[in-house]
Design an enzyme around this catalytic site. Structure first.
Site, PDB file in Angstrom:
ATOM      1  N   PHE A  92       0.860  -1.180   0.000  1.00 21.57           N
ATOM      2  CA  PHE A  92       0.000   0.000   0.000  1.00 21.57           C
ATOM      3  C   PHE A  92       0.894   1.225   0.000  1.00 21.57           C
ATOM      4  O   PHE A  92       1.590   1.499   0.973  1.00 21.57           O
ATOM      5  CB  PHE A  92      -0.937   0.050   1.207  1.00 21.57           C
ATOM      6  CG  PHE A  92      -1.841   1.252   1.166  1.00 21.57           C
ATOM      7  CD1 PHE A  92      -3.003   1.235   0.420  1.00 21.57           C
ATOM      8  CD2 PHE A  92      -1.507   2.422   1.837  1.00 21.57           C
ATOM      9  CE1 PHE A  92      -3.832   2.347   0.345  1.00 21.57           C
ATOM     10  CE2 PHE A  92      -2.324   3.540   1.769  1.00 21.57           C
ATOM     11  CZ  PHE A  92      -3.488   3.502   1.016  1.00 21.57           C
ATOM     12  N   ASP A 101       9.723   3.107   1.369  1.00 21.83           N
ATOM     13  CA  ASP A 101       8.523   3.874   1.706  1.00 21.83           C
ATOM     14  C   ASP A 101       8.348   3.823   3.221  1.00 21.83           C
ATOM     15  O   ASP A 101       7.832   2.851   3.765  1.00 21.83           O
ATOM     16  CB  ASP A 101       7.311   3.286   0.989  1.00 21.83           C
ATOM     17  CG  ASP A 101       6.021   4.047   1.295  1.00 21.83           C
ATOM     18  OD1 ASP A 101       6.005   4.862   2.244  1.00 21.83           O
ATOM     19  OD2 ASP A 101       5.017   3.814   0.594  1.00 21.83           O
ATOM     20  N   LYS A 130       3.065  11.586   6.715  1.00 16.35           N
ATOM     21  CA  LYS A 130       2.264  11.415   7.927  1.00 16.35           C
ATOM     22  C   LYS A 130       2.840  12.159   9.127  1.00 16.35           C
ATOM     23  O   LYS A 130       2.558  13.320   9.318  1.00 16.35           O
ATOM     24  CB  LYS A 130       2.051   9.921   8.204  1.00 16.35           C
ATOM     25  CG  LYS A 130       1.217   9.242   7.111  1.00 16.35           C
ATOM     26  CD  LYS A 130       0.701   7.910   7.529  1.00 16.35           C
ATOM     27  CE  LYS A 130      -0.052   7.195   6.401  1.00 16.35           C
ATOM     28  NZ  LYS A 130      -1.257   7.885   5.957  1.00 16.35           N
TER      29      LYS A 130
END
Length: 425
Positions: A160, A245, A274
């Site tokens: 994801f 990532d 984030k």
């Protein structure tokens, strides 16, 4: 231990002096006027502080999701709020057409924290991933000598990385990619945790391996300890970029700045997001050395809001908190508490658990409950978590959570499992 007794109905709806709007009314308005691209739990949050939030009915709830790690430092963190207020009183946006006085301190601080030369600021995690893809392709053409238009990138199954058209082109989740084609070519998907599969997929066109050091959305999947080191060796041997990532796994979630640190691996490119915005606004960044990021020239990539003064002020504050604060140590220490408590639940309604730092995936026996039902039952007991595929839930509380509050939250999980077992008996 924090008290979860109701505090009484409180006003909401953006005007503290206005009429209170009930949970039912909020949800009804949202369902009527918003796109149905989410299926939220039936709770309407009005306030937050630390690891706790309060809903519009006055219930206090322990936040064990923390915005998928965006709230690593807790709600209304005083240091982050002070930095935001200072910058709001000065200037918030200049665009990258000009320098601003927060830009250089931010990029130099982040590059120093990560140990790389250069930083390319963006806004969201998905933008960081898209930037990493563009960067890898440009590097392949300009440096490696791959023929123009032929560069390929190897990615892992179960990944994801976001929801843009290009990113869903290499997703294996039908909910993410179904009905959104045609898809962007140039990606090869191999099983996660299988270095041999990556070796078999590499050829002369391979620009990069794009990978999550820990797969979050998949259920906090921690790969075998030799996986990332073997991928690093392959990338070195075949002259391929390793892109990590770290949007969810980085900046403290696993007890380190970079989750790659757990296996001693250094990636060529890091993608952050984030938590970099402190839970106040979206901030992301691509971090790499000059021999990689230097292939991007003026006019080839950019963002109106990327690197804005407010974002940079938040980002440099986050870097300082990670460098000097107790957050990494708390994540490591309480991560061991979390691991031990969850291990004790296996066999009592839990099939398996995986954890690293303050991050855990819990596979509940599907005969007891699906993930959604488990989340709803935990909500009723004052704990916010999120399900993922099937009967798996994820825990990612703020790194500032206390041991007592973490223990209380895990007590509620234990109680929910006990209730479910009794109901199925």
């Amino acid at each position: 231990m924090s008290d979860t007794r109701p505090l009484g109905r409180r006003d909401s709806g953006g005007d503290p002096a206005g009429p209170a709007i009930s949970t039912t009314d909020h949800i009804g308005l949202a369902e009527t006027h918003s796109a149905h691209n989410y299926n939220p739990l039936p709770v309407v949050i009005a306030e937050g502080e630390g690891a706790w939030v309060t809903d519009v009915e006055g219930r206090r709830l322990l936040d064990c999701l923390a915005g998928y790690s965006a709230m690593n430092f807790g709600h209304r963190n005083p240091e982050l709020l002070a930095a935001a207020h200072r910058q709001l009183d000065r200037v918030t946006l200049t665009s990258r057409a000009f320098y601003n006085d927060q830009f250089a301190p931010f990029v130099s601080a982040l590059s120093g924290l990560v140990g790389k030369d250069r930083v390319l600021p963006m806004n969201t995690g998905a933008e960081a991933v898209e930037t990493g893809i563009k960067l890898a392709r440009r590097w392949a053409y300009d440096v490696k000598g791959v023929p123009d238009g032929e560069a390929t990138i190897i990615v892992a199954g179960g990944n994801f990385h976001g929801r843009t058209t290009t990113i869903i082109s290499f997703s294996e989740d039908p909910e993410a990619y179904g009905g959104f084609g045609p898809y962007t070519p140039g990606f090869r998907v191999v099983p996660y945790g299988d270095a041999a599969a990556i070796a078999a997929a590499i050829d002369a066109t391979t620009a990069a391996v794009l990978i999550e050091p820990v797969q979050g959305e998949a259920g906090v999947i921690v790969p075998p300890p030799d996986y990332l080191p073997r991928v690093r060796e392959l990338c070195d041997r075949e002259r391929v970029l390793l892109i990590a990532d770290e949007v969810q796994s980085g900046l403290g979630r696993t007890g380190t700045v970079r989750a790659c640190e757990h296996t001693g691996v250094t990636a060529d490119v890091y993608l952050f997001g984030k938590a970099l915005g402190g839970g106040i606004l979206p901030v992301s960044a691509v971090v790499a050395d000059t021999d990689v990021l230097g292939v991007i020239r003026p006019g080839q990539h950019g963002s109106t809001f990327g690197g804005n003064p407010l974002a940079c002020a938040m980002g440099r504050t986050v870097v300082g908190m990670l460098a000097d604060g107790p957050y990494l140590e708390n994540a490591r220490r309480l991560g061991e508490v979390l691991r031990a408590r969850l291990k004790g639940l296996v066999g009592d309604g839990v099939v398996a658990t995986r954890s690293i730092g303050l991050w855990a995936g819990i596979d509940v026996d599907p005969a007891l409950a699906g993930g959604r039902e488990l989340c709803e039952r935990l909500l009723a007991r004052g704990v916010l978590v999120k399900d993922t595929h099937g009967s798996t839930i994820r825990l990612s509380p703020p790194l500032s959570i206390s041991e007592d509050d973490l223990g209380w939250g895990l007590d509620q999980l234990d109680a929910v499992l006990t209730d479910l077992r009794a109901a199925r008996a």
